[in-house]
Design a protein around this motif. Structure first.
Motif, PDB file in Angstrom:
ATOM      1  N   LEU A 167       0.831  -1.210   0.000  1.00 14.84           N
ATOM      2  CA  LEU A 167       0.000   0.000   0.000  1.00 14.84           C
ATOM      3  C   LEU A 167       0.864   1.257   0.000  1.00 14.84           C
ATOM      4  O   LEU A 167       0.524   2.259  -0.629  1.00 14.84           O
ATOM      5  CB  LEU A 167      -0.931  -0.007   1.221  1.00 14.84           C
ATOM      6  N   PHE A 168       1.996   1.205   0.704  1.00 19.70           N
ATOM      7  CA  PHE A 168       2.916   2.351   0.732  1.00 19.70           C
ATOM      8  C   PHE A 168       3.402   2.661  -0.679  1.00 19.70           C
ATOM      9  O   PHE A 168       3.402   3.812  -1.115  1.00 19.70           O
ATOM     10  CB  PHE A 168       4.087   2.026   1.661  1.00 19.70           C
ATOM     11  N   ARG A 169       3.786   1.616  -1.408  1.00 10.29           N
ATOM     12  CA  ARG A 169       4.279   1.838  -2.780  1.00 10.29           C
ATOM     13  C   ARG A 169       3.138   2.190  -3.720  1.00 10.29           C
ATOM     14  O   ARG A 169       3.270   3.036  -4.589  1.00 10.29           O
ATOM     15  CB  ARG A 169       4.994   0.583  -3.282  1.00 10.29           C
ATOM     16  N   THR A 182       0.406   3.762  -3.171  1.00 11.76           N
ATOM     17  CA  THR A 182      -0.105   5.124  -3.009  1.00 11.76           C
ATOM     18  C   THR A 182       0.994   6.183  -3.100  1.00 11.76           C
ATOM     19  O   THR A 182       0.717   7.366  -2.939  1.00 11.76           O
ATOM     20  CB  THR A 182      -0.812   5.272  -1.635  1.00 11.76           C
ATOM     21  N   CYS A 183       2.239   5.759  -3.325  1.00 12.78           N
ATOM     22  CA  CYS A 183       3.373   6.680  -3.471  1.00 12.78           C
ATOM     23  C   CYS A 183       3.097   7.681  -4.593  1.00 12.78           C
ATOM     24  O   CYS A 183       2.578   7.313  -5.646  1.00 12.78           O
ATOM     25  CB  CYS A 183       4.627   5.862  -3.783  1.00 12.78           C
ATOM     26  N   TYR A 184       3.445   8.929  -4.365  1.00 12.94           N
ATOM     27  CA  TYR A 184       3.175   9.970  -5.371  1.00 12.94           C
ATOM     28  C   TYR A 184       3.840   9.637  -6.701  1.00 12.94           C
ATOM     29  O   TYR A 184       3.262   9.861  -7.767  1.00 12.94           O
ATOM     30  CB  TYR A 184       3.660  11.330  -4.876  1.00 12.94           C
ATOM     31  N   TYR A 185       5.070   9.128  -6.628  1.00 13.67           N
ATOM     32  CA  TYR A 185       5.742   8.824  -7.894  1.00 13.67           C
ATOM     33  C   TYR A 185       5.068   7.652  -8.612  1.00 13.67           C
ATOM     34  O   TYR A 185       4.791   7.722  -9.814  1.00 13.67           O
ATOM     35  CB  TYR A 185       7.233   8.510  -7.710  1.00 13.67           C
ATOM     36  N   LEU A 236      -4.438   8.104   2.048  1.00 17.31           N
ATOM     37  CA  LEU A 236      -3.945   7.399   3.240  1.00 17.31           C
ATOM     38  C   LEU A 236      -2.436   7.226   3.204  1.00 17.31           C
ATOM     39  O   LEU A 236      -1.856   6.686   4.141  1.00 17.31           O
ATOM     40  CB  LEU A 236      -4.616   6.017   3.345  1.00 17.31           C
ATOM     41  N   HIS A 237      -1.819   7.677   2.097  1.00 18.41           N
ATOM     42  CA  HIS A 237      -0.374   7.461   1.949  1.00 18.41           C
ATOM     43  C   HIS A 237       0.406   7.959   3.158  1.00 18.41           C
ATOM     44  O   HIS A 237       1.345   7.316   3.605  1.00 18.41           O
ATOM     45  CB  HIS A 237       0.145   8.156   0.694  1.00 18.41           C
ATOM     46  N   ARG A 238       0.030   9.092   3.725  1.00 23.46           N
ATOM     47  CA  ARG A 238       0.778   9.670   4.853  1.00 23.46           C
ATOM     48  C   ARG A 238       0.823   8.717   6.045  1.00 23.46           C
ATOM     49  O   ARG A 238       1.781   8.705   6.803  1.00 23.46           O
ATOM     50  CB  ARG A 238       0.166  11.017   5.235  1.00 23.46           C
ATOM     51  N   CYS A 245      16.652   5.533   1.974  1.00 19.55           N
ATOM     52  CA  CYS A 245      16.659   6.679   1.041  1.00 19.55           C
ATOM     53  C   CYS A 245      15.286   6.849   0.404  1.00 19.55           C
ATOM     54  O   CYS A 245      14.775   7.965   0.266  1.00 19.55           O
ATOM     55  CB  CYS A 245      17.718   6.478  -0.044  1.00 19.55           C
ATOM     56  N   TYR A 246      14.679   5.720   0.002  1.00 16.74           N
ATOM     57  CA  TYR A 246      13.346   5.791  -0.609  1.00 16.74           C
ATOM     58  C   TYR A 246      12.317   6.266   0.412  1.00 16.74           C
ATOM     59  O   TYR A 246      11.506   7.162   0.143  1.00 16.74           O
ATOM     60  CB  TYR A 246      12.953   4.415  -1.159  1.00 16.74           C
ATOM     61  N   THR A 247      12.364   5.678   1.624  1.00 20.59           N
ATOM     62  CA  THR A 247      11.348   5.999   2.638  1.00 20.59           C
ATOM     63  C   THR A 247      11.478   7.449   3.103  1.00 20.59           C
ATOM     64  O   THR A 247      10.479   8.171   3.219  1.00 20.59           O
ATOM     65  CB  THR A 247      11.500   5.036   3.837  1.00 20.59           C
ATOM     66  N   SER A 300      12.826   9.927   1.553  1.00 27.39           N
ATOM     67  CA  SER A 300      12.610  10.921   0.489  1.00 27.39           C
ATOM     68  C   SER A 300      11.131  11.048   0.125  1.00 27.39           C
ATOM     69  O   SER A 300      10.769  11.795  -0.784  1.00 27.39           O
ATOM     70  CB  SER A 300      13.422  10.559  -0.763  1.00 27.39           C
ATOM     71  N   CYS A 301      10.283  10.308   0.847  1.00 29.70           N
ATOM     72  CA  CYS A 301       8.825  10.353   0.622  1.00 29.70           C
ATOM     73  C   CYS A 301       8.289  11.778   0.827  1.00 29.70           C
ATOM     74  O   CYS A 301       8.716  12.489   1.734  1.00 29.70           O
ATOM     75  CB  CYS A 301       8.165   9.387   1.605  1.00 29.70           C
ATOM     76  N   HIS A 302       7.341  12.165   0.003  1.00 27.87           N
ATOM     77  CA  HIS A 302       6.738  13.496   0.132  1.00 27.87           C
ATOM     78  C   HIS A 302       6.046  13.669   1.488  1.00 27.87           C
ATOM     79  O   HIS A 302       6.029  14.771   2.058  1.00 27.87           O
ATOM     80  CB  HIS A 302       5.723  13.732  -0.982  1.00 27.87           C
ATOM     81  N   SER A 303       5.478  12.584   2.008  1.00 27.25           N
ATOM     82  CA  SER A 303       4.811  12.681   3.319  1.00 27.25           C
ATOM     83  C   SER A 303       5.827  12.897   4.424  1.00 27.25           C
ATOM     84  O   SER A 303       5.545  13.586   5.411  1.00 27.25           O
ATOM     85  CB  SER A 303       4.014  11.395   3.599  1.00 27.25           C
ATOM     86  N   ARG A 326      15.299  13.028  -5.740  1.00 30.26           N
ATOM     87  CA  ARG A 326      15.687  11.753  -6.357  1.00 30.26           C
ATOM     88  C   ARG A 326      14.705  10.633  -6.004  1.00 30.26           C
ATOM     89  O   ARG A 326      15.042   9.454  -6.102  1.00 30.26           O
ATOM     90  CB  ARG A 326      17.100  11.360  -5.906  1.00 30.26           C
ATOM     91  N   HIS A 327      13.515  11.000  -5.587  1.00 28.50           N
ATOM     92  CA  HIS A 327      12.560   9.977  -5.121  1.00 28.50           C
ATOM     93  C   HIS A 327      12.241   8.951  -6.209  1.00 28.50           C
ATOM     94  O   HIS A 327      12.169   7.753  -5.940  1.00 28.50           O
ATOM     95  CB  HIS A 327      11.285  10.666  -4.638  1.00 28.50           C
ATOM     96  N   MET A 328      12.058   9.415  -7.425  1.00 29.28           N
ATOM     97  CA  MET A 328      11.761   8.485  -8.529  1.00 29.28           C
ATOM     98  C   MET A 328      12.915   7.494  -8.704  1.00 29.28           C
ATOM     99  O   MET A 328      12.694   6.291  -8.881  1.00 29.28           O
ATOM    100  CB  MET A 328      11.536   9.258  -9.824  1.00 29.28           C
TER     101      MET A 328
HETATM  102 FE1  FES Z   1       6.688   8.010  -2.723  1.00 30.44          FE
HETATM  103 FE2  FES Z   1       5.784   8.689  -0.264  1.00 30.44          FE
HETATM  104  S1  FES Z   1       6.844   6.891  -0.877  1.00 30.44           S
HETATM  105  S2  FES Z   1       5.707   9.815  -2.090  1.00 30.44           S
END
Ligand code: FES
Length: 272
Positions: free
Chosen positions: A106-108, A110-113, A151-153, A200-202, A204-207, A238-240
């Motif tokens: 669900l985290f991935r 709903t990720c913005y990227y 719910l991503h946040r 790094c991925y977690t 760099s999340c927008h939330s 560099r989130h993408m």
């Molecule tokens: Fe990609 Fe939160 S994990 S925006």
């Protein structure tokens, strides 16, 4: 200048229709195609491995693949369930990492990227600039089920906990060398590199960026949060990249553990 924007949401009007399939002459379809292929490879591989219920643990070096962490079935291999198990042996259709995998998914999802990626490549809304899309109307993320993307946040906070578990796995493995005690093998390097990239991925999340720097009226009054927000913002650009790299490192880490666990290869030891 004439506007070509679609009508505002809920205006009651349909989106602009283009008679031609596209006015584009470049290879606009290449990006969406590669995105679809990349996501498909990961989904097929991860699904096959999650339900295999084998070759996920190397007892000698305490290598546990992230796809099975934390291992919760009563039939988890001895030593692999660092946080204990439930009283039942799971049937084949329940993943051993029953608690973490749905949230990671669900985290991935709903990720913005990733949203941008699969909206364009799979859902095709919008497909690309100046390309006719198959949908007759557009409701964005304002209705069920897409409103659930908000719910991503909350999934972010669960992902932080799971990253801590993965970090624990990687650190514990360093304490199980060939002759006991501290040791480093190729497997350790892969587990540690995977965990660093997952962080790094977690982070760099927008939330995450919003959690540290959002809802502040004055950065000057919160210098620590401002500093964190600045660092996270740099990672965020560099989130993408991290989104794609971690799909690759997750598969690589799992594959390496599976190969060592099954006896197909031997772990190359650097120290002990
Ligand atoms: Fe990609 Fe939160 S994990 S925006």
């Amino acid at each position: 200048m004439t506007s070509t924007l679609p009508p505002p949401e809920n205006s009651g009007l349909r989106r602009a229709r283009i008679a031609e399939r596209t006015f584009r002459t470049d290879r606009w379809w290449l990006g969406p195609l590669l995105t679809t292929l990349g996501l498909a490879v990961f989904i097929v591989y991860a699904t096959a491995r999650v339900f295999q219920q084998e070759h996920y643990w190397v007892e000698q070096y305490h290598y546990l693949t992230p796809f099975y962490s934390p291992c919760l079935s009563a039939s988890c291999a001895p030593g692999s369930a660092a946080f204990g198990t439930l009283p039942w042996a799971f049937p084949w259709f329940l993943p051993y990492a029953l608690l973490s995998l749905p949230f990671l998914l669900l985290f991935r999802f709903t990720c913005y990227y990733y949203r941008k990626a699969y909206y364009r490549s799979i859902w095709q809304s919008p497909t690309a600039c100046a390309v006719r899309e198959p949908h007759g109307s557009y409701t964005g993320e304002s209705r069920f089920p897409m409103i659930g993307q908000n719910l991503h946040r909350y999934f972010f906070y669960v992902a932080v906990l799971i990253s801590l578990v993965n970090t624990y796995d990687a650190v514990v493995a360093l304490g199980h060398g060939h002759n006991g005690g501290f040791g480093i093998g190729i497997g350790n390097l892969i587990l540690v590199a995977n965990v660093v990239l997952l962080w790094c991925y977690t982070l760099s999340c927008h939330s995450c960026r919003h959690a540290f720097g959002g809802r502040l009226n004055s950065f000057g009054r919160h210098p620590a949060r401002y500093w964190m927000w600045t660092q996270i913002s740099r990672l965020n650009t560099r989130h993408m990249t991290f989104a794609w790299i971690t799909l690759g490192t997750l598969m690589l880490t799992d594959l390496y553990v599976a190969l060592v666990s099954s006896g197909a290869i031997t772990d190359l030891r650097i120290y002990n």
